[in-house]
Design a protein around this motif. Structure first.
Motif, PDB file in Angstrom:
ATOM      1  N   LEU A  72       0.861  -1.189   0.000  1.00 44.97           N
ATOM      2  CA  LEU A  72       0.000   0.000   0.000  1.00 44.97           C
ATOM      3  C   LEU A  72       0.894   1.233   0.000  1.00 44.97           C
ATOM      4  O   LEU A  72       1.720   1.399   0.892  1.00 44.97           O
ATOM      5  CB  LEU A  72      -0.897  -0.001   1.243  1.00 44.97           C
ATOM      6  CG  LEU A  72      -1.679   1.296   1.484  1.00 44.97           C
ATOM      7  CD1 LEU A  72      -2.754   1.506   0.421  1.00 44.97           C
ATOM      8  CD2 LEU A  72      -2.309   1.310   2.867  1.00 44.97           C
ATOM      9  N   VAL A 117       1.035   5.609  -1.294  1.00 45.24           N
ATOM     10  CA  VAL A 117       0.498   6.793  -1.961  1.00 45.24           C
ATOM     11  C   VAL A 117       1.657   7.777  -2.116  1.00 45.24           C
ATOM     12  O   VAL A 117       2.442   7.971  -1.173  1.00 45.24           O
ATOM     13  CB  VAL A 117      -0.664   7.416  -1.142  1.00 45.24           C
ATOM     14  CG1 VAL A 117      -1.078   8.760  -1.718  1.00 45.24           C
ATOM     15  CG2 VAL A 117      -1.856   6.465  -1.107  1.00 45.24           C
ATOM     16  N   GLY A 127      -2.719  12.217   2.354  1.00 46.26           N
ATOM     17  CA  GLY A 127      -3.637  12.975   3.209  1.00 46.26           C
ATOM     18  C   GLY A 127      -4.900  13.433   2.490  1.00 46.26           C
ATOM     19  O   GLY A 127      -5.678  14.197   3.025  1.00 46.26           O
ATOM     20  N   GLY A 147      -7.092  11.111   1.205  1.00 48.81           N
ATOM     21  CA  GLY A 147      -8.052  10.006   1.207  1.00 48.81           C
ATOM     22  C   GLY A 147      -7.767   8.909   0.186  1.00 48.81           C
ATOM     23  O   GLY A 147      -8.536   7.962   0.065  1.00 48.81           O
ATOM     24  N   GLY A 168      -5.282   6.695   0.233  1.00 47.70           N
ATOM     25  CA  GLY A 168      -4.946   5.472   0.966  1.00 47.70           C
ATOM     26  C   GLY A 168      -6.223   4.738   1.355  1.00 47.70           C
ATOM     27  O   GLY A 168      -6.374   3.529   1.163  1.00 47.70           O
ATOM     28  N   THR A 177       3.244   1.748   9.959  1.00 46.60           N
ATOM     29  CA  THR A 177       1.953   2.364   9.657  1.00 46.60           C
ATOM     30  C   THR A 177       0.829   1.767  10.506  1.00 46.60           C
ATOM     31  O   THR A 177      -0.342   1.842  10.147  1.00 46.60           O
ATOM     32  CB  THR A 177       1.664   2.202   8.134  1.00 46.60           C
ATOM     33  OG1 THR A 177       2.885   2.398   7.426  1.00 46.60           O
ATOM     34  CG2 THR A 177       0.686   3.221   7.612  1.00 46.60           C
TER      35      THR A 177
END
Ligand SMILES: CC(C)(COP(=O)(O)OP(=O)(O)OC[C@H]1O[C@@H](n2cnc3c(N)ncnc32)[C@H](O)[C@@H]1OP(=O)(O)O)[C@@H](O)C(=O)NCCC(=O)NCCS
Length: 306
Positions: free
Chosen positions: A230, A232, A238, A240, A242, A268
């Protein structure tokens, strides 16, 4: 605040005092809101000549949300959401999916009516429309403040495309993942591996550039899936993305009949805990995956029930 017009005569039926919204007086509503008042609109509107019309609550709500350029429209409905053919609640529906659902004949009439107006609001610029059950105590709070919510959220289509990856995406994926592999956040995957496993990846693309990705590995015998890689792009974190990737992977896992989703992470953990994952142990991994666990990396195992 609400000007109405008659529905008129449709297929030979005179709808008399049944009306449609013609115009919302945004200026007056804003004036009332700015002076600290709460505005409650009834499903009743008047023509400029003073004739009263009975309107649908959904029409008034969607028209007002569009006119106010609202961030959200929340509809409390009897059905309280959109269900798929297996009776599972759809937590999130895109505009395109809503159009497809409305074009088919699988939706019950009442939910179709609500969804049609929610879609109209999104098409008119409202970012999100929620359909939640009025029979559930506290449903507004549960929908807004719980990660999974209790109803269906309709999301305005953005220019970004969330889609499954194809062979052409290998270069973009490598460019996205490399920096995170180099600083140790993610495990290293070489080009050959990504090429072989490309079908496992979901990506977010904007103007031909891959800005986010995640992969799903299924362990069907154990009824579980792993979400891996995962990521980004730091420039757009920040916003959205993810979250959207996680939801898509959850959807894919559910569609594959999996009951749980796990992740291995070193940095994470809190992001996942906030999104319904709980800490688990290496023993809870499916057997094949346990054998591959890297004891030096000491990743934490987090699991979510789907
Ligand atoms: C984790 C990641 C995918 C989130 O992507 P995103 O698009 O920023 O996610 P969202 O916009 O949906 O969520 C942002 C929220 O997550 C929080 N967040 C980001 N990274 C976090 C972390 N490591 N731990 C806890 N929270 C984190 C942000 O502060 C933000 O919080 P807020 O909504 O309260 O402001 C992204 O930060 C990333 O690529 N990280 C590096 C790779 C990584 O760690 N991947 C997971 C490997 S298992």
């Amino acid at each position: 605040m609400v000007t109405a017009r008659p529905v008129g005569i449709v297929d030979g039926v005179d709808y008399q005092q049944t009306g449609l919204v013609r115009k919302i007086d945004v200026q007056t509503i804003r004036f009332a809101l700015n002076s600290g008042a709460m505005v409650l609109l009834s499903p009743l509107g008047y023509s400029p000549t003073g004739e009263a019309f009975n309107l649908s609550m959904e029409d008034v709500a969607a028209s007002t949300a569009i006119a106010l350029d609202a961030d959200k429209l929340i509809v409390l409905a009897e059905t309280g959401g959109v269900f798929d053919s297996d009776g599972n609640l759809r937590r999130e529906v895109s505009e395109a999916e809503a159009m497809q659902l409305l074009a088919g004949d699988t939706l019950p009439e009442d939910i179709g009516f609500t969804l049609r107006h929610a879609l109209r609001a999104c098409e008119g610029g409202v970012a999100r429309a929620h359909i939640i059950p009025y029979g559930l105590d506290g449903s507004v709070l549960l929908e807004l403040f719980q990660h999974d919510g209790v109803g269906t959220m309709l999301v305005e289509e953005t220019l970004e495309a969330l889609r499954e990856a194809g062979p052409d995406d290998v270069g973009g994926l490598l460019a996205l993942l490399r920096p995170l592999e180099e600083d140790g956040t993610l495990v290293r995957r070489d080009r050959g591996l990504i090429e072989r496993e490309i079908a496992n990846f979901t990506v977010i693309e904007h103007d031909g550039v891959i800005f986010g990705c995640a992969a799903l590995y299924a362990f069907p015998e154990a009824g579980v899936g792993e979400m891996a890689a995962l990521a980004v792009n730091p420039q757009v974190q920040g916003r959205g993305d993810g979250e959207r990737l996680l939801q898509r992977i959850e959807q894919r896992a559910r569609a594959a009949g999996l009951k749980r989703l796990f992740v291995l992470t070193t940095r994470t953990m809190h992001w996942f805990l906030k999104r319904g994952f709980v800490l688990a142990s290496v023993d809870q991994l499916p057997k094949q995956r346990r054998g591959l666990y890297n004891w030096q990396r000491k990743s934490l195992v987090l699991i979510k029930q789907l």
